[in-house]
Design a protein around this motif. Structure first.
Motif, short mmCIF file in Angstrom:
data_model
loop_
_atom_site.label_atom_id
_atom_site.label_comp_id
_atom_site.label_asym_id
_atom_site.label_seq_id
_atom_site.Cartn_x
_atom_site.Cartn_y
_atom_site.Cartn_z
N LYS A 15 36.97 43.19 30.67
CA LYS A 15 37.55 43.39 32.00
C LYS A 15 36.82 42.55 33.05
O LYS A 15 37.44 41.97 33.93
CB LYS A 15 37.54 44.86 32.37
CG LYS A 15 38.46 45.66 31.46
CD LYS A 15 38.88 46.95 32.02
CE LYS A 15 39.86 47.63 31.11
NZ LYS A 15 41.08 46.89 30.87
N GLU A 46 41.76 45.16 37.09
CA GLU A 46 40.72 44.98 36.07
C GLU A 46 39.39 45.57 36.54
O GLU A 46 38.69 46.25 35.79
CB GLU A 46 40.54 43.50 35.73
CG GLU A 46 41.72 42.86 35.04
CD GLU A 46 42.01 43.41 33.65
OE1 GLU A 46 41.09 43.88 32.97
OE2 GLU A 46 43.18 43.35 33.25
N GLU A 49 39.48 49.39 36.50
CA GLU A 49 39.34 49.91 35.14
C GLU A 49 37.90 49.77 34.64
O GLU A 49 37.38 50.66 33.97
CB GLU A 49 40.31 49.19 34.21
CG GLU A 49 41.76 49.57 34.48
CD GLU A 49 42.76 48.77 33.68
OE1 GLU A 49 42.35 47.92 32.87
OE2 GLU A 49 43.97 49.00 33.86
N ALA A 50 37.25 48.68 34.99
CA ALA A 50 35.84 48.50 34.62
C ALA A 50 34.98 49.56 35.30
O ALA A 50 34.06 50.11 34.69
CB ALA A 50 35.37 47.09 34.99
#
Length: 69
Positions: A15, A46, A49-50
């Motif tokens: 990610k 991204e 989500e990381a």
């Protein structure tokens, strides 16, 4: 390191790498405004989500640390 932790580490690293690639696209002089908006949104997704993966890892670490005390 167990398999699940290894997969989470890879997912996190993937990610971050994807976000870096998207940043490079944003820095391109050939990118259109519409395309830059789409790339920006993808990059934010991204990174979010990381961040979730980091938060989950922190929760697991904190929980295990409390259990050991």
């Amino acid at each position: 390191m167990n398999e699940e932790k290894q997969e989470e580490k890879l997912a996190f690293e993937e990610k971050i790498l994807k976000a870096k690639e998207l940043l490079e696209k944003l820095n391109s002089q050939d990118i259109t405004l519409q395309n830059s908006i789409e790339v920006y949104k993808s990059g934010v997704k991204e990174l979010e989500e990381a961040q979730k993966l980091l938060d989950e890892a922190k929760l697991i670490f904190t929980t295990k640390e409390k259990d050991n005390n």
